[in-house]
Design a protein around this motif. Structure first.
Motif, PDB file in Angstrom:
ATOM      1  N   LEU A 221       0.813  -1.219   0.000  1.00  0.00           N
ATOM      2  CA  LEU A 221       0.000   0.000   0.000  1.00  0.00           C
ATOM      3  C   LEU A 221       0.845   1.268   0.000  1.00  0.00           C
ATOM      4  N   GLN A 222       1.971   1.255   0.739  1.00  0.00           N
ATOM      5  CA  GLN A 222       2.650   2.511   1.055  1.00  0.00           C
ATOM      6  C   GLN A 222       4.031   2.685   0.420  1.00  0.00           C
ATOM      7  N   HIS A 223       4.487   1.751  -0.421  1.00  0.00           N
ATOM      8  CA  HIS A 223       5.868   1.880  -0.898  1.00  0.00           C
ATOM      9  C   HIS A 223       6.075   3.036  -1.865  1.00  0.00           C
ATOM     10  N   HIS A 224       4.993   3.673  -2.319  1.00  0.00           N
ATOM     11  CA  HIS A 224       5.123   4.877  -3.151  1.00  0.00           C
ATOM     12  C   HIS A 224       4.764   6.148  -2.377  1.00  0.00           C
ATOM     13  N   GLU A 225       4.482   6.024  -1.091  1.00  0.00           N
ATOM     14  CA  GLU A 225       4.295   7.214  -0.269  1.00  0.00           C
ATOM     15  C   GLU A 225       5.653   7.859  -0.018  1.00  0.00           C
ATOM     16  N   ARG A 226       5.658   9.158   0.212  1.00  0.00           N
ATOM     17  CA  ARG A 226       6.898   9.899   0.446  1.00  0.00           C
ATOM     18  C   ARG A 226       6.774  10.728   1.721  1.00  0.00           C
ATOM     19  N   LEU A 227       7.888  10.930   2.399  1.00  0.00           N
ATOM     20  CA  LEU A 227       7.879  11.581   3.711  1.00  0.00           C
ATOM     21  C   LEU A 227       7.215  12.944   3.692  1.00  0.00           C
ATOM     22  N   ASP A 228       7.350  13.671   2.578  1.00  0.00           N
ATOM     23  CA  ASP A 228       6.805  15.032   2.498  1.00  0.00           C
ATOM     24  C   ASP A 228       5.360  15.082   2.021  1.00  0.00           C
ATOM     25  N   GLU A 238       5.566  11.306   6.885  1.00  0.00           N
ATOM     26  CA  GLU A 238       6.512  10.411   7.554  1.00  0.00           C
ATOM     27  C   GLU A 238       5.911   9.593   8.685  1.00  0.00           C
ATOM     28  N   SER A 239       5.237  10.231   9.627  1.00  0.00           N
ATOM     29  CA  SER A 239       4.760   9.529  10.817  1.00  0.00           C
ATOM     30  C   SER A 239       3.694   8.489  10.508  1.00  0.00           C
ATOM     31  N   ASP A 240       3.050   8.616   9.365  1.00  0.00           N
ATOM     32  CA  ASP A 240       1.973   7.686   9.004  1.00  0.00           C
ATOM     33  C   ASP A 240       2.427   6.570   8.069  1.00  0.00           C
ATOM     34  N   LYS A 283      12.017  13.167   0.838  1.00  0.00           N
ATOM     35  CA  LYS A 283      11.068  12.201   0.307  1.00  0.00           C
ATOM     36  C   LYS A 283      11.339  10.787   0.831  1.00  0.00           C
ATOM     37  N   LEU A 284      12.615  10.468   1.035  1.00  0.00           N
ATOM     38  CA  LEU A 284      13.014   9.113   1.402  1.00  0.00           C
ATOM     39  C   LEU A 284      13.686   9.090   2.773  1.00  0.00           C
ATOM     40  N   SER A 285      13.526   7.973   3.462  1.00  0.00           N
ATOM     41  CA  SER A 285      14.015   7.810   4.819  1.00  0.00           C
ATOM     42  C   SER A 285      15.526   7.970   4.923  1.00  0.00           C
ATOM     43  N   SER A 286      15.974   8.849   5.822  1.00  0.00           N
ATOM     44  CA  SER A 286      17.411   9.043   6.044  1.00  0.00           C
ATOM     45  C   SER A 286      18.063   7.780   6.579  1.00  0.00           C
ATOM     46  N   SER A 287      17.403   7.103   7.526  1.00  0.00           N
ATOM     47  CA  SER A 287      18.000   5.908   8.123  1.00  0.00           C
ATOM     48  C   SER A 287      18.110   4.780   7.106  1.00  0.00           C
ATOM     49  N   ALA A 288      17.121   4.653   6.218  1.00  0.00           N
ATOM     50  CA  ALA A 288      17.176   3.606   5.193  1.00  0.00           C
ATOM     51  C   ALA A 288      18.284   3.893   4.188  1.00  0.00           C
ATOM     52  N   ILE A 289      18.458   5.161   3.818  1.00  0.00           N
ATOM     53  CA  ILE A 289      19.529   5.508   2.880  1.00  0.00           C
ATOM     54  C   ILE A 289      20.892   5.342   3.539  1.00  0.00           C
TER      55      ILE A 289
END
Length: 359
Positions: A221-228, A238-240, A283-289
């Protein structure tokens, strides 16, 4: 041995690794000498590159982090499952408990093999084999995601849930018109909105499977959602967005950029990596990058590249403390003629860089 794109392969080259199709079935075995007709056959079925024997790199060992047998089985099962889930009604054989039985032990084996390499993705070379077919894309994203999950210290249970979700993250595309997915040109607004439906469609399919965890379903469901909030289908921030979906978004973007698509050629790995860095924290997670930067070598051992000085070279190892810039061995000049081999650390050679990948 080294990976070489089919367009650069000459008849008489000997396969150093077997070649499989999108279902994991062997097309050509290791040791086969390629002829012109075999090369044309491989091109027709979408094979992008093969691993060949090479005297100039006979000391370069290309050992996959996930062995050929395991990967072939995972491709086969993923293919069968995506095909079954794409039907209007679930197959009678595809019981809710069967999916976890089908994938669970195999994913545990994959995790075990990745862990044996200390979770460092220095040898994910086979991600460059095909032109972005859904089945290969799904398995490649899973290998990347599990590598990052290991680095992040996820439990074995969470790793299996992450693997289940990434293997089926694009299942909704199986319900979309193939003429849109394979359109060679730019999608118009209506076609793009149609493609966006795959996230919700996939989630709706997976949430009906009672033993398929909510965490796994949310990846679809969410892999195309972005933090912003600029992503889809719901414009979440991000929080959702579930952490598994945030992690998957990073590797999904990278794998998609580095694969050939019907509407564009693949990006060079370092250009794709630069795109990730540009979106880090916005847009993308800092920890994942950060996990990606620490674990994944974007130029795997054995990859053939063209240098800015015209020479053809092969990646022989990552630079120390820098997974993104390799040490290479130049073996041919720009005319394809053998040269006296020399090695070059591209992290310190400021005047020479990679201009194209030839695998």
């Amino acid at each position: 041995m080294r990976w070489v794109a089919l367009k650069y392969i000459k008849p008489g080259s000997t396969l150093a690794q077997r070649v499989s199709d999108e279902r994991g079935r062997t097309l050509l075995a290791r040791g086969i000498v390629l002829t012109d007709s075999l090369i044309k056959r491989l091109k027709r079925v979408g094979i992008r590159a093969v691993c060949i024997e090479s005297k100039s790199t006979d000391d370069v060992i290309v050992t996959e982090m996930v062995d050929e047998v395991t990967k072939a089985e995972l491709l086969s099962i993923t293919y069968e499952t995506l095909e079954e889930l794409s039907t209007s009604g679930f197959s009678n054989r595809l019981k809710p408990t069967f999916l976890r039985k089908r994938f669970g032990s195999l994913l545990e084996d994959v995790i075990s093999q990745l862990r044996a390499h200390n979770g460092a993705g220095e040898q994910l070379g086979s991600v460059y084999l095909t032109d972005g077919e859904l089945f290969h894309h799904s398995v490649n994203v899973t290998f990347y995601a599990l590598t990052l999950g290991l680095h992040s210290g996820l439990s074995d249970v969470d790793l299996v849930d992450l693997g289940m979700g990434t293997l089926l993250h694009d299942v909704g595309k199986m319900r979309l018109p193939q003429e849109i997915l394979r359109k060679p040109g730019r999608l118009d607004n209506e076609e793009f909105r149609t493609v966006q439906l795959h996230a919700q469609l996939g989630y709706d399919m997976l949430k009906e499977l009672r033993d398929f965890s909510t965490k796994s379903s949310l990846i679809a469901l969410q892999h195309h959602e972005r933090l912003d909030g600029s992503g889809y289908p719901w414009g979440l921030t991000e929080s959702d967005i579930h952490p598994f979906a945030q992690l998957t978004a990073v590797v999904d973007v990278y794998e998609a950029l580095t694969a050939n698509r019907v509407y564009r050629q693949a990006f060079l790995p370092h250009d794709a990596y630069a795109i990730l860095l540009a979106d880090k924290g916005t847009k993308l997670s800092s920890s994942a990058i950060d996990a990606f930067s620490s674990t994944i070598s974007i130029y795997p051992i054995g990859m053939t590249v063209r240098l800015s000085n015209g020479d053809c070279a092969v990646v022989i190892k990552p630079s120390a403390n820098n997974h993104q810039v390799p040490i290479v061995r130049a073996i041919e000049n720009e005319r394809g003629e053998p040269i006296s081999p020399y090695e070059l650390n591209l992290a310190t050679a400021s005047d020479i860089h990679i201009v194209t990948c030839e695998s």
